[in-house]
Design a protein around this motif. Sequence first.
Motif, PDB file in Angstrom:
ATOM      1  N   ARG A 108       0.804  -1.230   0.000  1.00 22.04           N
ATOM      2  CA  ARG A 108       0.000   0.000   0.000  1.00 22.04           C
ATOM      3  C   ARG A 108       0.827   1.264   0.000  1.00 22.04           C
ATOM      4  O   ARG A 108       0.287   2.353  -0.189  1.00 22.04           O
ATOM      5  N   ILE A 109       2.120   1.187   0.231  1.00 25.04           N
ATOM      6  CA  ILE A 109       2.956   2.382   0.247  1.00 25.04           C
ATOM      7  C   ILE A 109       3.010   2.938  -1.173  1.00 25.04           C
ATOM      8  O   ILE A 109       3.472   2.268  -2.087  1.00 25.04           O
ATOM      9  N   LEU A 110       2.540   4.133  -1.349  1.00 26.28           N
ATOM     10  CA  LEU A 110       2.457   4.722  -2.680  1.00 26.28           C
ATOM     11  C   LEU A 110       3.841   4.958  -3.259  1.00 26.28           C
ATOM     12  O   LEU A 110       4.690   5.583  -2.630  1.00 26.28           O
ATOM     13  N   GLY A 111       4.071   4.469  -4.428  1.00 23.38           N
ATOM     14  CA  GLY A 111       5.304   4.718  -5.135  1.00 23.38           C
ATOM     15  C   GLY A 111       6.506   3.925  -4.659  1.00 23.38           C
ATOM     16  O   GLY A 111       7.597   4.131  -5.158  1.00 23.38           O
ATOM     17  N   ALA A 112       6.318   3.020  -3.723  1.00 25.74           N
ATOM     18  CA  ALA A 112       7.461   2.298  -3.164  1.00 25.74           C
ATOM     19  C   ALA A 112       8.208   1.505  -4.221  1.00 25.74           C
ATOM     20  O   ALA A 112       9.426   1.461  -4.227  1.00 25.74           O
ATOM     21  N   ASN A 113       7.490   0.890  -5.112  1.00 28.28           N
ATOM     22  CA  ASN A 113       8.129   0.066  -6.132  1.00 28.28           C
ATOM     23  C   ASN A 113       7.702   0.475  -7.534  1.00 28.28           C
ATOM     24  O   ASN A 113       7.784  -0.315  -8.470  1.00 28.28           O
ATOM     25  N   ASP A 114       7.229   1.694  -7.666  1.00 30.07           N
ATOM     26  CA  ASP A 114       6.710   2.125  -8.958  1.00 30.07           C
ATOM     27  C   ASP A 114       7.795   2.462  -9.966  1.00 30.07           C
ATOM     28  O   ASP A 114       7.636   2.217 -11.146  1.00 30.07           O
ATOM     29  N   ARG A 115       8.895   3.035  -9.532  1.00 29.51           N
ATOM     30  CA  ARG A 115       9.884   3.560 -10.462  1.00 29.51           C
ATOM     31  C   ARG A 115      11.258   2.962 -10.185  1.00 29.51           C
ATOM     32  O   ARG A 115      11.687   2.877  -9.049  1.00 29.51           O
ATOM     33  N   VAL A 116      11.937   2.577 -11.241  1.00 23.88           N
ATOM     34  CA  VAL A 116      13.307   2.078 -11.133  1.00 23.88           C
ATOM     35  C   VAL A 116      14.228   3.172 -11.631  1.00 23.88           C
ATOM     36  O   VAL A 116      14.041   3.702 -12.728  1.00 23.88           O
ATOM     37  N   ARG A 117      15.220   3.519 -10.823  1.00 29.82           N
ATOM     38  CA  ARG A 117      16.180   4.557 -11.196  1.00 29.82           C
ATOM     39  C   ARG A 117      17.497   3.887 -11.535  1.00 29.82           C
ATOM     40  O   ARG A 117      18.043   3.143 -10.729  1.00 29.82           O
ATOM     41  N   VAL A 118      18.006   4.143 -12.734  1.00 33.85           N
ATOM     42  CA  VAL A 118      19.196   3.484 -13.253  1.00 33.85           C
ATOM     43  C   VAL A 118      20.390   4.420 -13.180  1.00 33.85           C
ATOM     44  O   VAL A 118      20.300   5.577 -13.586  1.00 33.85           O
ATOM     45  N   GLY A 119      21.507   3.919 -12.667  1.00 36.19           N
ATOM     46  CA  GLY A 119      22.751   4.676 -12.635  1.00 36.19           C
ATOM     47  C   GLY A 119      23.728   4.088 -13.637  1.00 36.19           C
ATOM     48  O   GLY A 119      23.845   2.875 -13.764  1.00 36.19           O
ATOM     49  N   LEU A 120      24.416   4.934 -14.361  1.00 34.14           N
ATOM     50  CA  LEU A 120      25.352   4.495 -15.400  1.00 34.14           C
ATOM     51  C   LEU A 120      26.785   4.668 -14.920  1.00 34.14           C
ATOM     52  O   LEU A 120      27.144   5.728 -14.424  1.00 34.14           O
ATOM     53  N   CYS A 121      27.573   3.646 -15.089  1.00 38.02           N
ATOM     54  CA  CYS A 121      29.000   3.695 -14.736  1.00 38.02           C
ATOM     55  C   CYS A 121      29.793   3.746 -16.028  1.00 38.02           C
ATOM     56  O   CYS A 121      29.990   2.729 -16.684  1.00 38.02           O
ATOM     57  N   GLY A 122      30.179   4.936 -16.410  1.00 41.55           N
ATOM     58  CA  GLY A 122      30.946   5.111 -17.641  1.00 41.55           C
ATOM     59  C   GLY A 122      30.039   5.379 -18.830  1.00 41.55           C
ATOM     60  O   GLY A 122      29.014   4.731 -18.999  1.00 41.55           O
ATOM     61  N   TYR A 123      30.410   6.363 -19.624  1.00 44.61           N
ATOM     62  CA  TYR A 123      29.650   6.704 -20.830  1.00 44.61           C
ATOM     63  C   TYR A 123      30.507   6.326 -22.022  1.00 44.61           C
ATOM     64  O   TYR A 123      31.618   6.810 -22.182  1.00 44.61           O
TER      65      TYR A 123
END
Length: 111
Positions: A35-50
């Motif tokens: 029931r926690i709103l947004g707890a698992n809604d969005r995945v944030r990706v971090g990039l190591c090296g471009y």
Amino acid sequence: MNTSDDPSTNPTRRTFLKAASAGIALNSAAAGYARILGANDRVRVGLCGYSERFRDALLPAFHEHAAELNFEFAGLSDIWKLRREEGVAHIKKVTGSDGPQQRRTPRAQGH
């Protein structure tokens, strides 16, 4: 000993209530997290090296599925400032977002 007298095969009311209340408590806790709103809604990706591989192959593939899979680029790290800035600018251009945060990747010790 009669098998019907064995507590492991014939639980008492007390053992039954303990097991049932533990199951209810566990189920309630799991339902609470859902029931926690947004707890698992969005995945944030971090990039190591471009790199060119990321720019030419991975970014287009990620971007194509970003809305469907509900994720965003949260950060970009590279040891070279020019690559970090180039990466952030390119991600902003492709995604139309504010882009990821920049971070300098620290060099390994002894280098």
